[in-house]
Design an enzyme around this catalytic site. Structure first.
Site, PDB file in Angstrom:
ATOM      1  N   HIS A 286       7.462   6.462 -13.305  1.00 20.47           N
ATOM      2  CA  HIS A 286       8.545   5.902 -12.481  1.00 20.47           C
ATOM      3  C   HIS A 286       9.288   4.772 -13.184  1.00 20.47           C
ATOM      4  O   HIS A 286       9.939   3.964 -12.528  1.00 20.47           O
ATOM      5  CB  HIS A 286       7.981   5.431 -11.133  1.00 20.47           C
ATOM      6  CG  HIS A 286       7.479   6.560 -10.277  1.00 20.47           C
ATOM      7  ND1 HIS A 286       6.707   6.395  -9.150  1.00 20.47           N
ATOM      8  CD2 HIS A 286       7.659   7.909 -10.395  1.00 20.47           C
ATOM      9  CE1 HIS A 286       6.423   7.576  -8.612  1.00 20.47           C
ATOM     10  NE2 HIS A 286       6.973   8.507  -9.361  1.00 20.47           N
TER      11      HIS A 286
ATOM     12  N   GLY B 211      -6.157   4.670  -6.974  1.00 20.27           N
ATOM     13  CA  GLY B 211      -5.253   3.847  -6.159  1.00 20.27           C
ATOM     14  C   GLY B 211      -3.900   4.448  -5.879  1.00 20.27           C
ATOM     15  O   GLY B 211      -2.904   3.736  -5.906  1.00 20.27           O
TER      16      GLY B 211
ATOM     17  N   GLU C 120      -9.624   4.447   0.598  1.00 23.06           N
ATOM     18  CA  GLU C 120      -9.740   5.327   1.768  1.00 23.06           C
ATOM     19  C   GLU C 120      -9.466   6.773   1.376  1.00 23.06           C
ATOM     20  O   GLU C 120      -8.920   7.023   0.295  1.00 23.06           O
ATOM     21  CB  GLU C 120      -8.758   4.857   2.844  1.00 23.06           C
ATOM     22  CG  GLU C 120      -7.334   4.797   2.338  1.00 23.06           C
ATOM     23  CD  GLU C 120      -6.376   4.116   3.302  1.00 23.06           C
ATOM     24  OE1 GLU C 120      -6.805   3.192   4.021  1.00 23.06           O
ATOM     25  OE2 GLU C 120      -5.210   4.534   3.332  1.00 23.06           O
TER      26      GLU C 120
HETATM   27  P1  OAD Z   1       0.819   3.611  -2.125  1.00 21.62           P
HETATM   28  O1  OAD Z   1       1.129   2.251  -1.626  1.00 21.62           O
HETATM   29  O2  OAD Z   1       1.443   4.763  -1.431  1.00 21.62           O
HETATM   30  O3  OAD Z   1      -0.741   3.857  -2.096  1.00 21.62           O
HETATM   31  C1  OAD Z   1      -1.651   2.905  -2.573  1.00 21.62           C
HETATM   32  C2  OAD Z   1      -3.014   3.528  -2.490  1.00 21.62           C
HETATM   33  O4  OAD Z   1      -3.930   2.628  -3.092  1.00 21.62           O
HETATM   34  C3  OAD Z   1      -3.518   3.772  -1.064  1.00 21.62           C
HETATM   35  O5  OAD Z   1      -4.047   5.074  -0.986  1.00 21.62           O
HETATM   36  C4  OAD Z   1      -4.608   2.719  -0.864  1.00 21.62           C
HETATM   37  O6  OAD Z   1      -5.668   3.181  -0.043  1.00 21.62           O
HETATM   38  C5  OAD Z   1      -5.084   2.509  -2.278  1.00 21.62           C
HETATM   39  N1  OAD Z   1      -5.637   1.176  -2.572  1.00 21.62           N
HETATM   40  C6  OAD Z   1      -5.207  -0.033  -2.114  1.00 21.62           C
HETATM   41  N2  OAD Z   1      -5.927  -1.037  -2.643  1.00 21.62           N
HETATM   42  C7  OAD Z   1      -6.856  -0.447  -3.453  1.00 21.62           C
HETATM   43  C8  OAD Z   1      -7.911  -0.946  -4.284  1.00 21.62           C
HETATM   44  N3  OAD Z   1      -8.168  -2.256  -4.408  1.00 21.62           N
HETATM   45  N4  OAD Z   1      -8.662  -0.053  -4.967  1.00 21.62           N
HETATM   46  C9  OAD Z   1      -8.430   1.284  -4.844  1.00 21.62           C
HETATM   47  N5  OAD Z   1      -7.460   1.799  -4.075  1.00 21.62           N
HETATM   48  C10 OAD Z   1      -6.675   0.959  -3.399  1.00 21.62           C
HETATM   49  O7  OAD Z   1       1.168   3.617  -3.693  1.00 21.62           O
HETATM   50  P2  OAD Z   1       1.453   4.853  -4.654  1.00 21.62           P
HETATM   51  O8  OAD Z   1       0.583   6.001  -4.347  1.00 21.62           O
HETATM   52  O9  OAD Z   1       1.433   4.317  -6.031  1.00 21.62           O
HETATM   53  O10 OAD Z   1       7.670   5.208  -5.912  1.00 21.62           O
HETATM   54  O11 OAD Z   1       2.939   5.213  -4.276  1.00 21.62           O
HETATM   55  C11 OAD Z   1       3.587   6.201  -4.994  1.00 21.62           C
HETATM   56  C12 OAD Z   1       5.050   5.880  -5.122  1.00 21.62           C
HETATM   57  O12 OAD Z   1       5.631   5.637  -3.831  1.00 21.62           O
HETATM   58  C13 OAD Z   1       5.362   4.609  -5.893  1.00 21.62           C
HETATM   59  O13 OAD Z   1       5.380   4.781  -7.282  1.00 21.62           O
HETATM   60  C14 OAD Z   1       6.720   4.251  -5.388  1.00 21.62           C
HETATM   61  C15 OAD Z   1       6.449   4.438  -3.919  1.00 21.62           C
HETATM   62  O14 OAD Z   1       7.518   4.589  -3.096  1.00 21.62           O
HETATM   63  C16 OAD Z   1       8.954   4.901  -6.062  1.00 21.62           C
HETATM   64  O15 OAD Z   1       9.416   3.797  -5.796  1.00 21.62           O
HETATM   65  C17 OAD Z   1       9.790   6.035  -6.589  1.00 21.62           C
END
Ligand code: OAD
Length: 239
Positions: free
Chosen positions: A119, A187, A215
């Protein structure tokens, strides 16, 4: 959990080729906000107002303000033990590719080298006229930021919703996913494509896929091992 950790550790120890796919959750323990979940950015902001080409065409100043605010949030954050564990894996495993959806630059700061930024990165700008890409780390960039060459408006060098990923980066990610023996998915909520499907591509190609997340996600049932907990605690245990 201990048994699963041992299994994954053994597989990583034997692997000649491995990959990791990371999302915002790996940086959560560094203090970088995630997108979804209780305190996620998309609770308070709408992606269509801030992270689409249409939003930028409509109100580039607002979009820039949001990205500069995010730069300000990320700048004081340091890599955490999860980022560092991936650096160690890259040093130990002969062929290791880190595929990240994150734009925060923390993997690079931790010392990872072979990184594919699906990204883009928040620390670069791209000219909307000539396409020139430059590093830019200024949190107070004066508006409107203009290209030093053609004087057209600069934009953050990130991929917005509705935009295609860089085909060269996508091709390299596909290659890594096709050949890795082990894939760590860390994550990510696994809802944004094409990253959300990448674990399944690797699995289809024969990889042992491990998910590390606080989760369950849509991927959890499909992977070989699902390790629930904080990335900063679990990843170091896999070394
Ligand atoms: P999300 O915010 O959608 O998901 C974060 C994930 O990390 C969740 O499943 C949480 O449960 C997990 N999480 C949080 N804290 C954690 C920890 N300490 N250890 C392990 N897991 C943890 O983020 P992304 O999946 O990265 O795109 O989101 C994908 C894309 O959506 C991003 O790149 C961005 C966003 O909109 C764009 O902006 C194009």
């Amino acid at each position: 959990m201990d048994k699963l950790i041992t299994e994954v550790k053994d597989r990583l120890q034997r692997a000649k080729c491995a990959a990791a796919l990371t999302g915002a959750g790996i940086s959560a323990e560094s203090g970088v906000p995630t997108f979804r979940g209780q305190e996620g950015l998309w609770k308070n902001f709408r992606p269509e107002d801030l992270a689409t080409p249409e939003a930028f065409a409509r109100d580039p100043k607002l979009v820039w303000e949001w990205y500069l605010w995010r730069r300000g949030r990320i700048a004081p954050c340091a890599p955490n033990p999860a980022h560092h564990a991936l650096v160690t894996l890259e040093q130990r495993i002969p062929d290791f590719t880190l595929i990240t959806q994150n734009v925060d630059g923390l993997h690079r700061r931790a010392g990872s080298r072979n990184i594919l930024h699906l990204h883009g990165t928040i620390w670069e700008v791209r000219c909307t006229g000539c396409g020139r890409v430059e590093e830019n780390r200024d949190p107070d960039l004066a508006y409107p930021p203009l290209c030093s060459g053609c004087k057209k408006l600069l934009r953050p060098n990130v991929v917005w919703f509705g935009e295609a990923l860089d085909p060269a980066i996508l091709a390299r990610a596909e290659e890594a996913l096709n050949k890795c023996e082990v894939l760590l998915v860390v994550g990510t909520s696994a809802v944004v494509q094409p990253a959300a499907s990448m674990a399944l591509w690797a699995k289809r190609a024969g990889a042992y896929v491990v998910e590390i997340n606080l989760e369950p996600t849509p991927l959890s049932r499909a992977v070989d091992s699902s390790l629930q907990g904080k990335a900063g605690e679990i990843l170091p245990r896999l070394l």
